[in-house]
Design a protein around this motif. Structure first.
Motif, short mmCIF file in Angstrom:
data_model
loop_
_atom_site.label_atom_id
_atom_site.label_comp_id
_atom_site.label_asym_id
_atom_site.label_seq_id
_atom_site.Cartn_x
_atom_site.Cartn_y
_atom_site.Cartn_z
N ASP A 130 21.27 120.02 106.87
CA ASP A 130 20.37 119.42 107.85
C ASP A 130 20.69 117.91 107.96
OD1 ASP A 130 18.15 118.20 109.01
OD2 ASP A 130 16.76 119.68 108.16
N PRO A 131 20.91 117.38 109.17
CA PRO A 131 21.23 115.95 109.32
C PRO A 131 20.21 115.03 108.62
CG PRO A 131 21.49 117.09 111.41
CD PRO A 131 20.92 118.09 110.45
N ASP A 132 18.97 115.50 108.49
CA ASP A 132 17.97 114.66 107.80
C ASP A 132 18.24 114.54 106.30
OD1 ASP A 132 16.54 114.00 110.03
OD2 ASP A 132 15.23 115.76 109.89
N HIS A 133 19.11 115.39 105.77
CA HIS A 133 19.41 115.33 104.32
C HIS A 133 20.80 114.78 104.04
CE1 HIS A 133 16.30 118.78 103.72
NE2 HIS A 133 15.73 117.60 103.90
N ILE A 134 21.54 114.44 105.09
CA ILE A 134 22.96 114.11 104.91
C ILE A 134 23.15 112.85 104.04
CG2 ILE A 134 23.36 112.66 107.00
CD1 ILE A 134 25.60 115.59 106.07
N HIS A 135 22.15 111.97 104.04
CA HIS A 135 22.27 110.73 103.26
C HIS A 135 22.25 110.98 101.74
CE1 HIS A 135 18.01 111.61 103.43
NE2 HIS A 135 17.86 110.85 102.36
N LEU A 136 22.04 112.22 101.34
CA LEU A 136 22.00 112.54 99.91
C LEU A 136 23.35 113.00 99.37
CD1 LEU A 136 18.71 114.64 100.00
CD2 LEU A 136 18.96 112.29 99.16
N TYR A 137 24.36 113.06 100.25
CA TYR A 137 25.63 113.70 99.89
C TYR A 137 26.85 112.84 100.20
CZ TYR A 137 22.86 118.01 99.90
OH TYR A 137 21.93 118.97 99.65
N GLY A 138 27.98 113.25 99.62
CA GLY A 138 29.28 112.81 100.12
C GLY A 138 29.55 113.61 101.37
N VAL A 139 30.03 112.95 102.44
CA VAL A 139 30.18 113.64 103.73
C VAL A 139 31.63 113.53 104.21
CG1 VAL A 139 29.30 113.78 106.10
CG2 VAL A 139 27.78 113.03 104.24
N ALA A 140 32.12 114.64 104.79
CA ALA A 140 33.53 114.70 105.17
C ALA A 140 33.71 114.70 106.68
CB ALA A 140 34.14 115.99 104.60
N SER A 141 34.78 114.02 107.16
CA SER A 141 35.26 114.29 108.51
C SER A 141 36.44 115.24 108.34
CB SER A 141 35.66 113.02 109.25
OG SER A 141 36.41 112.19 108.41
N VAL A 142 36.55 116.23 109.23
CA VAL A 142 37.52 117.30 109.00
C VAL A 142 38.28 117.68 110.26
CG1 VAL A 142 36.07 118.28 107.16
CG2 VAL A 142 35.92 119.23 109.47
N GLU A 143 39.40 118.36 110.04
CA GLU A 143 40.18 118.98 111.12
C GLU A 143 40.36 120.45 110.76
OE1 GLU A 143 43.94 117.06 111.00
OE2 GLU A 143 43.24 115.31 112.13
N GLU A 144 40.39 121.30 111.79
CA GLU A 144 40.64 122.72 111.53
C GLU A 144 42.06 122.91 110.99
OE1 GLU A 144 38.39 125.09 111.81
OE2 GLU A 144 36.91 123.65 112.54
N THR A 145 42.26 123.98 110.20
CA THR A 145 43.63 124.26 109.72
C THR A 145 44.17 125.53 110.37
OG1 THR A 145 42.80 125.65 107.93
CG2 THR A 145 43.22 123.33 107.40
N GLY A 146 43.31 126.24 111.08
CA GLY A 146 43.72 127.53 111.63
C GLY A 146 43.42 128.65 110.63
N ASP A 147 43.10 128.26 109.41
CA ASP A 147 42.77 129.22 108.35
C ASP A 147 41.24 129.23 108.26
OD1 ASP A 147 42.58 130.63 106.03
OD2 ASP A 147 44.06 129.42 104.92
N ASP A 148 40.63 130.38 108.51
CA ASP A 148 39.17 130.44 108.56
C ASP A 148 38.52 129.98 107.25
OD1 ASP A 148 36.71 130.97 109.74
OD2 ASP A 148 36.61 132.95 108.80
N LEU B 19 38.85 127.13 105.83
CA LEU B 19 39.56 126.04 105.15
C LEU B 19 39.80 124.91 106.16
CD1 LEU B 19 40.99 125.35 102.39
CD2 LEU B 19 43.13 125.94 103.55
N VAL B 20 39.36 123.71 105.82
CA VAL B 20 39.55 122.56 106.73
C VAL B 20 40.32 121.47 106.01
CG1 VAL B 20 37.51 122.97 108.18
CG2 VAL B 20 37.27 121.63 106.07
N LYS B 21 40.99 120.64 106.80
CA LYS B 21 41.68 119.48 106.23
C LYS B 21 40.67 118.33 106.27
CE LYS B 21 45.24 117.18 104.94
NZ LYS B 21 46.48 116.74 104.75
N VAL B 22 40.50 117.65 105.16
CA VAL B 22 39.55 116.53 105.12
C VAL B 22 40.30 115.26 105.51
CG1 VAL B 22 38.07 115.15 103.61
CG2 VAL B 22 38.11 117.65 103.38
N THR B 23 39.83 114.61 106.58
CA THR B 23 40.51 113.39 107.05
C THR B 23 39.83 112.13 106.52
OG1 THR B 23 39.21 113.53 109.07
CG2 THR B 23 41.43 114.47 109.13
N GLY B 24 38.60 112.26 106.05
CA GLY B 24 37.90 111.10 105.50
C GLY B 24 36.65 111.53 104.75
N LEU B 25 36.23 110.69 103.82
CA LEU B 25 35.03 111.01 103.04
C LEU B 25 34.20 109.75 102.86
CD1 LEU B 25 36.66 113.13 100.22
CD2 LEU B 25 34.83 113.94 101.70
N VAL B 26 32.90 109.89 102.96
CA VAL B 26 32.04 108.73 102.71
C VAL B 26 30.85 109.16 101.86
CG1 VAL B 26 31.30 108.99 105.12
CG2 VAL B 26 30.55 107.00 103.85
#
Ligand code: G1P
Length: 295
Positions: free
Chosen positions: A164-182, A184-191
């Motif tokens: 839930d976006p209201d809880h996102i501030h409690l976690y490490g959060v990833a920006s991702v790209e699809e890999t074509g493999d269901d 499994l995503v490629k992580v392009t950044g983490l905050v």
């Protein structure tokens, strides 16, 4: 049961301030979830994925954890004499799960620092990091998939889950790209723990990681980040941003996860797990219905 040479590291040196005073003299990892301490679920999950060597990073007051995984001959004798085989089996199970080692964190300088304390034990091999606040339902598969993804890519692999976006501030959060493999995503950044408005996605790191030993060198030079602590997320961000390395991948988990990290979620975890249990559910479910109807 699968077997893997991967070891697991369970950081358990947090102060558990959200559960005070229950955690004044007892580690939060020992809080019972139905009839087992939270950390036993994590050790069972590791064992189920074929991991037989576990290092727990402990803090002050944590002797209860090592005692829990040790055998208690007097108790075992007593249960044997009484013919209480069921309880005896449950007591023996908790000391037979894996080869469990302990190391003290020393100063509580953050998750990244805790993981770095595992370096001597883990050596030059890949390893899993499993956080005790997140419990993964044993009926759902996560760790084996992560280990397989790590073996395929050579990359760091994190478990991600939509929250839930209201809880996102409690976690490490990833920006991702699809890999074509269901899944499994490629992580392009983490905050680490961004504000809701600044979060790159709603994909949060839930506490499972499979890492190559190169992360230790990165952790050695990682400066304190969010909260003045050395953050594992920051070290992984460096790996994700390295164009010459294998990067970071995410396994998107869609199964049942129980958060025992805060009080409301901890109570929900107990209710859900107890309601599903064959030995307790039949008595509890009708009562839950009656109770909910009165609210
Ligand atoms: C830690 C990590 C965070 C991750 C979370 C998962 O935070 O720093 O990146 O999303 O565990 O539970 P903590 O919950 O220990 O503050």
């Amino acid at each position: 049961m699968p077997h893997t040479s991967i070891k697991a590291v369970i950081p358990a040196a947090g102060l558990g301030t959200r559960f005070l005073p229950a955690t004044k003299a007892m580690p939060k990892e020992m809080l019972p979830v139905v009839d087992k301490p939270a950390i036993q679920y994590v050790v069972e999950e590791a064992a189920q994925a074929g991991i037989d060597d576990i290092l727990v990073i402990i803090g002050r007051n944590k002797n209860a954890i090592s005692n829990h995984f040790d055998s208690v001959p007097e108790l075992e004798e007593k249960l044997k004499d009484k013919g209480d085989d069921d309880r005896l089996r449950r007591v023996l199970e908790s000391s037979d799960l894996a080869d469990i080692h302990f190391v003290r964190q020393g100063e509580p300088k953050g998750l990244g620092h805790a993981v770095l304390r595992a370096r001597a034990h883990v050596g030059d091999a890949s390893f899993a990091v499993m956080l005790g606040d997140d419990l993964i339902d044993e009926r759902d598969e996560l760790l084996t998939t992560m280990i397989a993804a790590h073996e395929r890519t050579g990359a760091a692999v994190v478990a991600l889950m939509e929250v839930d976006p209201d809880h996102i501030h409690l976690y490490g959060v990833a920006s991702v790209e699809e890999t074509g493999d269901d899944g499994l995503v490629k992580v392009t950044g983490l905050v680490e723990k961004p504000k809701k408005e600044e979060a790159p996605s709603n994909l949060a790191i839930i506490g499972r990681y499979v890492l190559a030993p190169d992360v230790f060198d990165v952790l050695e030079r990682t400066e304190p980040g969010k909260g003045g602590e050395i953050q594992l997320t920051d070290a992984l961000q460096e790996l994700a941003a390295d164009p010459d390395g294998p990067g970071v991948y995410g396994v998107v988990f869609r199964g049942r996860r129980y958060d025992t990290g805060d009080r409301v979620d901890y109570i929900k975890a107990i209710v859900q797990l107890a309601a599903d249990r064959e030995d307790l559910g039949p008595d509890l479910r009708p009562w839950f219905k009656e109770f909910a109807a009165k609210l």
